[in-house]
Design a protein around this motif. Structure first.
Motif, PDB file in Angstrom:
ATOM      1  N   TYR A  49       0.854  -1.183   0.000  1.00 33.50           N
ATOM      2  CA  TYR A  49       0.000   0.000   0.000  1.00 33.50           C
ATOM      3  C   TYR A  49       0.894   1.237   0.000  1.00 33.50           C
ATOM      4  N   GLY A  61      -1.871  12.794   4.766  1.00 27.96           N
ATOM      5  CA  GLY A  61      -3.274  13.140   4.923  1.00 27.96           C
ATOM      6  C   GLY A  61      -4.246  12.178   4.267  1.00 27.96           C
ATOM      7  N   GLN A  62      -3.729  11.078   3.756  1.00 26.49           N
ATOM      8  CA  GLN A  62      -4.576  10.098   3.079  1.00 26.49           C
ATOM      9  C   GLN A  62      -4.526   8.764   3.805  1.00 26.49           C
ATOM     10  N   GLY A  63      -5.497   7.927   3.505  1.00 23.95           N
ATOM     11  CA  GLY A  63      -5.443   6.565   3.994  1.00 23.95           C
ATOM     12  C   GLY A  63      -4.577   5.718   3.081  1.00 23.95           C
ATOM     13  N   PRO A  64      -4.242   4.510   3.512  1.00 21.32           N
ATOM     14  CA  PRO A  64      -3.449   3.630   2.651  1.00 21.32           C
ATOM     15  C   PRO A  64      -4.185   3.325   1.345  1.00 21.32           C
ATOM     16  N   PHE A 108       0.375  -5.259   9.281  1.00 21.60           N
ATOM     17  CA  PHE A 108       1.187  -4.256   8.609  1.00 21.60           C
ATOM     18  C   PHE A 108       2.577  -4.133   9.188  1.00 21.60           C
ATOM     19  N   GLY A 109       3.503  -3.744   8.325  1.00 23.43           N
ATOM     20  CA  GLY A 109       4.819  -3.328   8.771  1.00 23.43           C
ATOM     21  C   GLY A 109       4.784  -1.875   9.183  1.00 23.43           C
ATOM     22  N   LYS A 143     -11.621  14.883   9.667  1.00 28.98           N
ATOM     23  CA  LYS A 143     -10.172  14.686   9.692  1.00 28.98           C
ATOM     24  C   LYS A 143      -9.674  14.624  11.117  1.00 28.98           C
ATOM     25  N   PHE A 156     -14.290  -2.936   8.651  1.00 28.57           N
ATOM     26  CA  PHE A 156     -13.288  -3.030   9.693  1.00 28.57           C
ATOM     27  C   PHE A 156     -12.894  -1.631  10.165  1.00 28.57           C
ATOM     28  N   TYR A 199      -9.383   0.039  11.632  1.00 28.63           N
ATOM     29  CA  TYR A 199      -7.970  -0.080  11.941  1.00 28.63           C
ATOM     30  C   TYR A 199      -7.555   1.140  12.754  1.00 28.63           C
ATOM     31  N   GLN A 235      -4.034   3.362  14.378  1.00 30.95           N
ATOM     32  CA  GLN A 235      -2.582   3.568  14.387  1.00 30.95           C
ATOM     33  C   GLN A 235      -2.244   4.526  15.521  1.00 30.95           C
ATOM     34  N   ARG A 246       2.601   0.676  14.366  1.00 35.02           N
ATOM     35  CA  ARG A 246       2.103   0.286  13.048  1.00 35.02           C
ATOM     36  C   ARG A 246       0.592   0.206  13.038  1.00 35.02           C
ATOM     37  N   LEU A 247       0.061   0.271  11.853  1.00 33.04           N
ATOM     38  CA  LEU A 247      -1.381   0.153  11.650  1.00 33.04           C
ATOM     39  C   LEU A 247      -1.831  -1.258  12.068  1.00 33.04           C
ATOM     40  N   LEU A 249      -5.392  -3.899  13.213  1.00 28.59           N
ATOM     41  CA  LEU A 249      -6.842  -4.101  13.229  1.00 28.59           C
ATOM     42  C   LEU A 249      -7.390  -3.827  14.631  1.00 28.59           C
ATOM     43  N   ARG A 307     -13.767  -5.863  13.664  1.00 28.84           N
ATOM     44  CA  ARG A 307     -14.444  -6.165  12.400  1.00 28.84           C
ATOM     45  C   ARG A 307     -15.922  -6.364  12.685  1.00 28.84           C
ATOM     46  N   TYR A 338      -8.840   4.389  11.027  1.00 25.85           N
ATOM     47  CA  TYR A 338      -9.186   4.203   9.616  1.00 25.85           C
ATOM     48  C   TYR A 338     -10.302   3.168   9.493  1.00 25.85           C
ATOM     49  N   SER A 372     -13.684  -4.434   2.898  1.00 24.66           N
ATOM     50  CA  SER A 372     -13.124  -5.548   2.143  1.00 24.66           C
ATOM     51  C   SER A 372     -14.111  -5.936   1.056  1.00 24.66           C
ATOM     52  N   LEU A 396      -8.704  -4.487   0.300  1.00 21.85           N
ATOM     53  CA  LEU A 396      -9.092  -3.671   1.443  1.00 21.85           C
ATOM     54  C   LEU A 396      -8.957  -2.218   1.036  1.00 21.85           C
ATOM     55  N   THR A 397     -10.086  -1.499   1.072  1.00 18.52           N
ATOM     56  CA  THR A 397     -10.112  -0.076   0.728  1.00 18.52           C
ATOM     57  C   THR A 397     -10.270   0.729   1.999  1.00 18.52           C
ATOM     58  N   PHE A 398      -9.372   1.676   2.201  1.00 17.31           N
ATOM     59  CA  PHE A 398      -9.358   2.476   3.416  1.00 17.31           C
ATOM     60  C   PHE A 398      -9.961   3.857   3.194  1.00 17.31           C
ATOM     61  N   GLY A 399     -10.531   4.412   4.266  1.00 17.89           N
ATOM     62  CA  GLY A 399     -10.885   5.819   4.276  1.00 17.89           C
ATOM     63  C   GLY A 399      -9.642   6.652   4.538  1.00 17.89           C
ATOM     64  N   LYS A 400      -9.825   7.971   4.543  1.00 14.03           N
ATOM     65  CA  LYS A 400      -8.680   8.855   4.730  1.00 14.03           C
ATOM     66  C   LYS A 400      -8.247   8.976   6.184  1.00 14.03           C
TER      67      LYS A 400
END
Lengths: 115, 116
Positions: free
Chosen positions: A35, A40-43, A106-107, B9, B34, B36, B38, B43-44, B46, B49, B86, B90, B104-108
């Protein structure tokens, strides 16, 4: 190690240079994802490997980006002729297999800065 | 095409106050959603869900298909909840004939700041 490992953690390069980013997934995880996360954005999805093959590379922005996973474990994301717009954090994630949906490990990411 | 929208935001709340992080999605199929999280310098990972219907660290999220929402809630915010959150969807993506994958599509993301 127990988690996904990415190197380098930080990379500063000049416009036009070639860059390689490495990902070492959790042992036994067959699925591997790259990814990209801009400020300012998501992955944002780039590419997905199941084993050695790229099952889905639809997120790669253009042909300057390429990724390999020759032995089904470590993966390398390669960026040719870098541009300033490539600056971002590149995240790698792995999961146990195709039946697993949603839980990615994630790493810490590789922060790429193109000057 | 699938889409995840997090309209805020930044969300600041006082410790002990209720928290609601909003997430709306757009997807033609049956969604799997889901959250997530951080934390600073981590790290990011989960958080929870929707299919598990679980409460993690006091957080819950209910999938509302009518409103296409999956808001994250916690009745009493703690300082350690401060983090980036986030929402993710899925979905099965058909790429080529006979081939596809889950994506997997994430929001901002929403930055939650809990004020002591």
């Amino acid at each position: 190690g127990a988690g996904v490992s990415q190197t380098p953690s930080n990379k500063v390069t000049e416009k036009g240079k070639y860059v390689e980013l490495r990902c070492d997934p959790i042992s036994g995880h067959t699925a591997l994802y790259w990814y990209r996360q801009s400020l300012g954005q998501g992955p944002e999805f780039l590419i997905y490997f199941q084993g050695t093959g790229a099952a889905d590379d639809s997120g790669l922005p253009n042909d300057r980006f390429f990724a390999v996973r020759p032995e089904g474990s470590v993966s390398t994301l390669k960026i040719q002729r870098t541009e300033r717009g490539d600056s971002a954090v590149y995240l790698c994630a792995s999961s146990p297999g195709t039946a697993n949906t949603g839980e990615l490990f994630f790493g810490e990411g590789s922060r790429l800065t193109v000057l | 095409a699938q889409r995840v929208t997090q309209p805020e935001k930044l969300l600041s709340v006082f410790k002990g106050a209720p928290v609601e992080l909003k997430c709306n999605y757009s997807y033609s199929g049956s969604p799997e959603l889901f959250w997530y999280v951080q934390y600073s310098r981590q790290r990011l990972q989960l958080l929870l869900r929707h299919i598990s219907r679980e409460s993690i660290k006091g957080f819950t999220a209910d999938l509302n298909k009518g409103e296409t929402s999956f808001h994250l809630k916690k009745p009493f915010a703690q300082e350690e909840d401060s983090a980036m959150y986030y929402c993710a969807l899925s979905s099965w993506i058909n790429r080529y004939s006979g081939a596809g994958s889950y994506q997997l599509t994430f929001g901002k993301g929403t930055k939650l700041s809990v004020i002591p």
